[in-house]
Scaffold this active site. Structure first.
Site, PDB file in Angstrom:
ATOM      1  CE1 TYR A  33      -4.719  -7.734 -10.549  1.00 52.94           C
ATOM      2  CE2 TYR A  33      -6.407  -6.079 -10.119  1.00 52.94           C
ATOM      3  CZ  TYR A  33      -5.186  -6.650  -9.831  1.00 52.94           C
ATOM      4  OH  TYR A  33      -4.435  -6.131  -8.800  1.00 52.94           O
ATOM      5  CG  ASP A  40     -11.566 -10.765  -7.717  1.00 54.49           C
ATOM      6  OD1 ASP A  40     -10.707 -11.410  -7.092  1.00 54.49           O
ATOM      7  OD2 ASP A  40     -11.425  -9.564  -8.022  1.00 54.49           O
ATOM      8  CE1 TYR A  85      -2.350 -10.340 -13.126  1.00 58.00           C
ATOM      9  CE2 TYR A  85      -1.515 -12.496 -13.812  1.00 58.00           C
ATOM     10  CZ  TYR A  85      -1.892 -11.612 -12.816  1.00 58.00           C
ATOM     11  OH  TYR A  85      -1.806 -12.003 -11.493  1.00 58.00           O
ATOM     12  CG  ASP A 167      -2.070  -9.610  -3.980  1.00 53.28           C
ATOM     13  OD1 ASP A 167      -3.017 -10.220  -3.442  1.00 53.28           O
ATOM     14  OD2 ASP A 167      -1.994  -9.450  -5.210  1.00 53.28           O
ATOM     15  CE1 TYR A 352      -3.670  -4.168  -5.318  1.00 51.83           C
ATOM     16  CE2 TYR A 352      -1.897  -5.667  -4.764  1.00 51.83           C
ATOM     17  CZ  TYR A 352      -3.001  -5.370  -5.509  1.00 51.83           C
ATOM     18  OH  TYR A 352      -3.432  -6.284  -6.429  1.00 51.83           O
ATOM     19  CD  GLU A 396      -7.104  -3.228  -7.524  1.00 46.74           C
ATOM     20  OE1 GLU A 396      -6.501  -2.347  -8.180  1.00 46.74           O
ATOM     21  OE2 GLU A 396      -6.671  -4.386  -7.394  1.00 46.74           O
TER      22      GLU A 396
END
Ligand code: GLC
Length: 433
Positions: A33, A40, A85, A167, A352, A396
């Protein structure tokens, strides 16, 4: 954990913030990212505030410098080129001088601004600084309660899963069936170059993410029409609770600064939102659920979105039920809070937002529980969070069954949340040690 361990953790956390600092904004992590992400940044600002308040305000000021004329604050600001990205600015084509994405993210800025201001040592200097931010945050809230709640129900909808910040949550599977996956331009994902594909969203989901993006682009990112034109319109209790809390916090902050109009508008928004949130309560699950605005029905998916609701000042009974859900899940997982109920067969420990634990979510939930007087559950979450870090570093996200670190490494907002969990004056002192 003794004082020395805590000091070393705080030092490592602040080191990550510095490492990912690009001067006026921070990247979530190198590689995966490489730009500025909306929520964030606001949560990262809390981390900076532990040792550099000026830098904390700058993080948020940079984000809000890219607010759209309609009040939306985009979810990504592409400050510089980076072809590592996807989808980048050439895909979004939003026509901004500094390119941005065309959708938003959870509005946590009101909460962050108030918290940083409250802890500020030099109130006069901070007040001068926060005043213009307050106006901008107010415009963002106004945008959300009009463009994303066109019928004035008191609940805002997201029009793309990425707006939720979660997401690929299981919550979106059902409404996503209405989003076509054909007819999109060929593309190559980059996220799977940086992270294990088995831990990431699937290709089918990506096709639909891109279909929505191209659909909105065809309508020139006109937020006056996008809500009604989107085949994906979902009311997420997490997104709404964060917004409600930010409205309430912005109201308190504005009051203190003498911005009476902003204070009363946001107080009214929070009150209406909190009342409307009750529509999402599921007695059967003992938590809030998402609502599909197209079919007007609740989505049968017990995810962490419905637990984040405790971040808004929900009733004692609701907070109690959410606390009980977490206690019960803590018995089935080694670490809390899983992003989806492990008792559900769709739970996926490493993929995730379909099972893993995230520190930012832990922080929001434990803050809400503590505010509701549920200190013991809040403390369970805090202890679990710090154990995950000690065991797996600043990842993460984490597999809640094994604690295995997943996704990107040396993650900015994870580090910021560690500073928050180590807390206030102590973190400040420890980070400098
Ligand atoms: C992922 C997360 C999102 C976050 C972004 C940057 O897209 O789902 O919540 O803002 O990464 O960290």
């Amino acid at each position: 954990m003794n004082r020395e361990d805590r000091a070393s953790l705080a030092r490592r956390a602040s080191q990550i913030l510095r490492e990912n600092d690009r001067g006026a904004y921070t990247v979530p992590t190198k590689g995966l990212y490489p730009f500025q992400w909306n929520w964030d940044s606001c949560l990262t600002a809390l981390g900076f505030a532990a040792f550099d308040e000026d830098r904390a305000w700058r993080e948020m000021e940079t984000l809000f410098a890219h607010q759209w004329p309609d009040g939306m604050v985009p979810h990504i600001i592409f400050h510089q080129d980076d072809d590592g990205y996807f989808p980048g600015p050439d895909v979004w084509q939003t026509g901004r001088s500094v390119p941005t994405s065309g959708i938003t993210q959870p509005a946590v800025a009101g909460f962050a601004a108030r918290r940083i201001f409250e802890r500020s040592k030099d109130k006069a200097a901070s007040a001068a600084r926060v005043r213009s931010l307050v106006q901008k945050i107010d415009r963002w809230h106004a945008f959300l309660y009009s463009a994303r709640d066109p019928r004035g129900e008191g609940l805002v909808a997201i029009i793309h899963p990425w707006e939720s910040g979660r997401d690929n949550a299981i919550d979106w599977d059902e409404p996503f069936q209405r989003v076509p996956s054909e007819g999109i331009a060929p593309y190559r994902r980059r996220d799977v170059d940086h992270a294990d594909p088995a831990h990431r969203p699937t290709k089918e989901q990506y096709d639909r993410y891109l279909w929505l993006l191209e659909h909105f682009r065809r309508h020139e990112w006109d937020n006056e029409v996008l809500h009604d034109l989107s085949p994906f319109r979902v009311v997420d209790p997490g997104f709404n609770a964060i917004l409600i809390r930010s409205c309430a916090d912005l109201a308190a902050l504005a009051e203190e600064l003498g911005a009476k109009k902003v204070a009363s508008a946001n107080r009214a928004r929070a009150k209406k939102g909190l009342k409307a949130l009750e529509r999402l309560w599921s007695e059967r699950h003992g938590q809030y659920l998402c609502l599909d605005r197209t079919t007007e029905s609740l989505i049968d998916s017990p995810s962490v979105g419905g637990l984040i609701a405790v971040f808004a000042a929900v009733s004692e009974a609701r907070a109690g039920a959410i606390g009980a859900r977490i206690t019960e899940m803590a018995e089935r997982c080694c670490y809390v809070v899983p992003s989806h109920d492990p008792a559900d067969p769709r739970f996926d420990a490493k993929r995730y937002w379909r099972g893993p634990a995230w520190l930012i979510v832990n922080y929001l939930i434990s803050d809400g529980l503590a505010a509701a007087g549920m200190d013991a559950v809040a403390e369970t979450i805090r202890a679990s969070s710090l154990q995950l870090i000690e065991k797996g570093g600043f990842a993460e996200y984490y597999d809640p069954l094994t604690g295995e670190p997943c996704g990107g490494d040396r993650f900015t907002w994870t580090a910021a949340m560690v500073l928050e969990f180590l807390r206030g004056g102590e973190a400040r002192e420890l980070a400098r040690a």
